[in-house]
Write a protein that holds these residues in place. Structure first.
Motif, PDB file in Angstrom:
ATOM      1  N   ALA A 175       0.816  -1.217   0.000  1.00  0.00           N
ATOM      2  CA  ALA A 175       0.000   0.000   0.000  1.00  0.00           C
ATOM      3  C   ALA A 175       0.850   1.267   0.000  1.00  0.00           C
ATOM      4  O   ALA A 175       0.404   2.314  -0.463  1.00  0.00           O
ATOM      5  CB  ALA A 175      -0.924   0.008   1.218  1.00  0.00           C
ATOM      6  N   GLN A 176       2.053   1.197   0.536  1.00  0.00           N
ATOM      7  CA  GLN A 176       2.962   2.354   0.574  1.00  0.00           C
ATOM      8  C   GLN A 176       4.318   1.917   0.054  1.00  0.00           C
ATOM      9  O   GLN A 176       4.840   0.873   0.458  1.00  0.00           O
ATOM     10  CB  GLN A 176       3.120   2.886   1.998  1.00  0.00           C
ATOM     11  N   TRP A 177       4.905   2.738  -0.842  1.00  0.00           N
ATOM     12  CA  TRP A 177       6.224   2.451  -1.411  1.00  0.00           C
ATOM     13  C   TRP A 177       6.948   3.759  -1.613  1.00  0.00           C
ATOM     14  O   TRP A 177       6.495   4.614  -2.383  1.00  0.00           O
ATOM     15  CB  TRP A 177       6.072   1.730  -2.744  1.00  0.00           C
ATOM     16  N   GLU A 178       8.042   3.942  -0.915  1.00  0.00           N
ATOM     17  CA  GLU A 178       8.891   5.115  -1.131  1.00  0.00           C
ATOM     18  C   GLU A 178      10.338   4.661  -1.087  1.00  0.00           C
ATOM     19  O   GLU A 178      10.873   4.319  -0.036  1.00  0.00           O
ATOM     20  CB  GLU A 178       8.646   6.191  -0.082  1.00  0.00           C
ATOM     21  N   HIS A 179      10.958   4.643  -2.266  1.00  0.00           N
ATOM     22  CA  HIS A 179      12.343   4.211  -2.412  1.00  0.00           C
ATOM     23  C   HIS A 179      13.177   5.424  -2.810  1.00  0.00           C
ATOM     24  O   HIS A 179      12.960   5.996  -3.881  1.00  0.00           O
ATOM     25  CB  HIS A 179      12.433   3.108  -3.477  1.00  0.00           C
ATOM     26  N   SER A 180      14.106   5.816  -1.943  1.00  0.00           N
ATOM     27  CA  SER A 180      14.956   6.983  -2.196  1.00  0.00           C
ATOM     28  C   SER A 180      16.415   6.554  -2.265  1.00  0.00           C
ATOM     29  O   SER A 180      16.885   5.786  -1.420  1.00  0.00           O
ATOM     30  CB  SER A 180      14.803   8.021  -1.081  1.00  0.00           C
ATOM     31  N   MET A 181      17.115   7.069  -3.279  1.00  0.00           N
ATOM     32  CA  MET A 181      18.546   6.827  -3.436  1.00  0.00           C
ATOM     33  C   MET A 181      19.240   8.180  -3.459  1.00  0.00           C
ATOM     34  O   MET A 181      18.843   9.062  -4.223  1.00  0.00           O
ATOM     35  CB  MET A 181      18.819   6.068  -4.735  1.00  0.00           C
ATOM     36  N   ALA A 182      20.264   8.319  -2.619  1.00  0.00           N
ATOM     37  CA  ALA A 182      21.001   9.581  -2.518  1.00  0.00           C
ATOM     38  C   ALA A 182      22.460   9.352  -2.881  1.00  0.00           C
ATOM     39  O   ALA A 182      23.072   8.363  -2.470  1.00  0.00           O
ATOM     40  CB  ALA A 182      20.896  10.147  -1.106  1.00  0.00           C
ATOM     41  N   ILE A 183      22.997  10.278  -3.645  1.00  0.00           N
ATOM     42  CA  ILE A 183      24.382  10.239  -4.108  1.00  0.00           C
ATOM     43  C   ILE A 183      25.094  11.493  -3.611  1.00  0.00           C
ATOM     44  O   ILE A 183      24.583  12.605  -3.752  1.00  0.00           O
ATOM     45  CB  ILE A 183      24.440  10.230  -5.658  1.00  0.00           C
ATOM     46  N   SER A 184      26.292  11.316  -3.034  1.00  0.00           N
ATOM     47  CA  SER A 184      27.133  12.452  -2.652  1.00  0.00           C
ATOM     48  C   SER A 184      28.586  12.003  -2.712  1.00  0.00           C
ATOM     49  O   SER A 184      28.885  10.809  -2.823  1.00  0.00           O
ATOM     50  CB  SER A 184      26.765  12.976  -1.260  1.00  0.00           C
ATOM     51  N   ALA A 185      29.476  12.968  -2.657  1.00  0.00           N
ATOM     52  CA  ALA A 185      30.907  12.683  -2.751  1.00  0.00           C
ATOM     53  C   ALA A 185      31.412  12.058  -1.454  1.00  0.00           C
ATOM     54  O   ALA A 185      30.967  12.408  -0.363  1.00  0.00           O
ATOM     55  CB  ALA A 185      31.676  13.954  -3.057  1.00  0.00           C
ATOM     56  N   ALA A 186      32.352  11.142  -1.612  1.00  0.00           N
ATOM     57  CA  ALA A 186      33.074  10.549  -0.483  1.00  0.00           C
ATOM     58  C   ALA A 186      34.566  10.796  -0.723  1.00  0.00           C
ATOM     59  O   ALA A 186      34.977  11.059  -1.860  1.00  0.00           O
ATOM     60  CB  ALA A 186      32.778   9.053  -0.393  1.00  0.00           C
ATOM     61  N   PRO A 187      35.380  10.729   0.311  1.00  0.00           N
ATOM     62  CA  PRO A 187      36.820  10.965   0.130  1.00  0.00           C
ATOM     63  C   PRO A 187      37.429  10.041  -0.926  1.00  0.00           C
ATOM     64  O   PRO A 187      36.956   8.925  -1.148  1.00  0.00           O
ATOM     65  CB  PRO A 187      37.399  10.656   1.517  1.00  0.00           C
ATOM     66  N   GLY A 188      38.469  10.529  -1.565  1.00  0.00           N
ATOM     67  CA  GLY A 188      39.199   9.733  -2.544  1.00  0.00           C
ATOM     68  C   GLY A 188      38.514   9.605  -3.883  1.00  0.00           C
ATOM     69  O   GLY A 188      38.771   8.660  -4.621  1.00  0.00           O
ATOM     70  N   GLY A 189      37.610  10.536  -4.213  1.00  0.00           N
ATOM     71  CA  GLY A 189      36.918  10.491  -5.496  1.00  0.00           C
ATOM     72  C   GLY A 189      35.859   9.401  -5.572  1.00  0.00           C
ATOM     73  O   GLY A 189      35.423   9.030  -6.659  1.00  0.00           O
ATOM     74  N   LYS A 190      35.441   8.906  -4.426  1.00  0.00           N
ATOM     75  CA  LYS A 190      34.434   7.850  -4.393  1.00  0.00           C
ATOM     76  C   LYS A 190      33.057   8.451  -4.126  1.00  0.00           C
ATOM     77  O   LYS A 190      32.904   9.661  -4.023  1.00  0.00           O
ATOM     78  CB  LYS A 190      34.801   6.813  -3.337  1.00  0.00           C
ATOM     79  N   THR A 191      32.064   7.580  -4.022  1.00  0.00           N
ATOM     80  CA  THR A 191      30.678   8.006  -3.865  1.00  0.00           C
ATOM     81  C   THR A 191      30.072   7.414  -2.610  1.00  0.00           C
ATOM     82  O   THR A 191      30.201   6.212  -2.355  1.00  0.00           O
ATOM     83  CB  THR A 191      29.843   7.531  -5.075  1.00  0.00           C
ATOM     84  N   LEU A 192      29.386   8.268  -1.849  1.00  0.00           N
ATOM     85  CA  LEU A 192      28.566   7.797  -0.744  1.00  0.00           C
ATOM     86  C   LEU A 192      27.168   7.567  -1.306  1.00  0.00           C
ATOM     87  O   LEU A 192      26.547   8.490  -1.836  1.00  0.00           O
ATOM     88  CB  LEU A 192      28.515   8.817   0.391  1.00  0.00           C
ATOM     89  N   TYR A 193      26.719   6.324  -1.225  1.00  0.00           N
ATOM     90  CA  TYR A 193      25.415   5.920  -1.750  1.00  0.00           C
ATOM     91  C   TYR A 193      24.542   5.536  -0.566  1.00  0.00           C
ATOM     92  O   TYR A 193      24.904   4.675   0.235  1.00  0.00           O
ATOM     93  CB  TYR A 193      25.584   4.722  -2.692  1.00  0.00           C
ATOM     94  N   ARG A 194      23.408   6.215  -0.439  1.00  0.00           N
ATOM     95  CA  ARG A 194      22.439   5.886   0.608  1.00  0.00           C
ATOM     96  C   ARG A 194      21.127   5.508  -0.055  1.00  0.00           C
ATOM     97  O   ARG A 194      20.675   6.183  -0.979  1.00  0.00           O
ATOM     98  CB  ARG A 194      22.256   7.069   1.559  1.00  0.00           C
ATOM     99  N   ASP A 195      20.549   4.445   0.423  1.00  0.00           N
ATOM    100  CA  ASP A 195      19.369   3.853  -0.193  1.00  0.00           C
ATOM    101  C   ASP A 195      18.383   3.532   0.923  1.00  0.00           C
ATOM    102  O   ASP A 195      18.738   2.850   1.881  1.00  0.00           O
ATOM    103  CB  ASP A 195      19.805   2.582  -0.917  1.00  0.00           C
ATOM    104  N   GLN A 196      17.170   4.039   0.804  1.00  0.00           N
ATOM    105  CA  GLN A 196      16.153   3.791   1.817  1.00  0.00           C
ATOM    106  C   GLN A 196      14.846   3.372   1.159  1.00  0.00           C
ATOM    107  O   GLN A 196      14.384   4.028   0.233  1.00  0.00           O
ATOM    108  CB  GLN A 196      15.905   5.048   2.643  1.00  0.00           C
TER     109      GLN A 196
END
Length: 166
Positions: free
Chosen positions: A99-120
């Motif tokens: 009945a409820q679906w909310e999928h969020s993906m967030a992208i931001s910079a991490a040290p060393g040219g990498k990516t911080l990926y957060r998924d909820q």
């Protein structure tokens, strides 16, 4: 209920941002557990635009599970963070029980040219929610492993090879 992932991906944030907006990557990180097919005229777009995208889902590409709408939006975020959200819904089969679906993906910079990926993922299926949570949790872990494996191959604008045909 809620399922969370927080990963550092071995790729540039711009490449990760393009990858999470790619239906091709969506299919890759879901396979082989689930397979998705576009129900839209013309098939999947190169990159998800905001709006509704109908899809069919099957387990292992063999057993139809149902149809759903992936409803993409790009909400405002703090500086240095990019967010893609799917507020879709199931149309048929077991997918329609949610009945409820909310999928969020967030992208931001991490040290060393990498990516911080957060998924909820926040979802509700009434009394079935506690029974569905372990399935979604396991699937999200699968996706996390696939994202880590594929991230080093996501490169646009460099000479590194990519597994995406974008």
């Amino acid at each position: 209920m809620r399922v969370l992932l927080k990963l550092v991906l071995d790729c540039d944030p711009d490449d990760a941002w393009r990858a999470i907006r790619s239906p091709h990557v969506f299919q890759e990180v879901s396979a082989p557990l689930t397979r998705f097919s576009s129900l839209a005229v013309g098939g999947f777009p190169e990159l998800w635009p905001a709006g509704e995208h109908p899809v069919g889902m099957s387990a292992f590409g063999l057993c139809p599970v149902g149809q759903q709408v992936i409803d993409v939006s790009f909400p405002d975020a703090p500086a240095g963070v990019r967010i893609m959200r799917d507020s879709g819904r199931g149309l048929s089969g077991p997918l329609a029980l949610v009945a409820q679906w909310e999928h969020s993906m967030a992208i931001s910079a991490a040290p060393g040219g990498k990516t911080l990926y957060r998924d909820q993922l926040i979802f509700s299926a009434g009394v079935l929610t506690p029974l569905m949570w372990p399935l979604y949790w396991a699937f999200w872990q699968w996706r996390g492993v696939a994202l880590r494996r594929l991230a080093p191959t996501w490169s646009w604008g460099t000479t590194r090879r990519t597994n995406l045909s974008l």
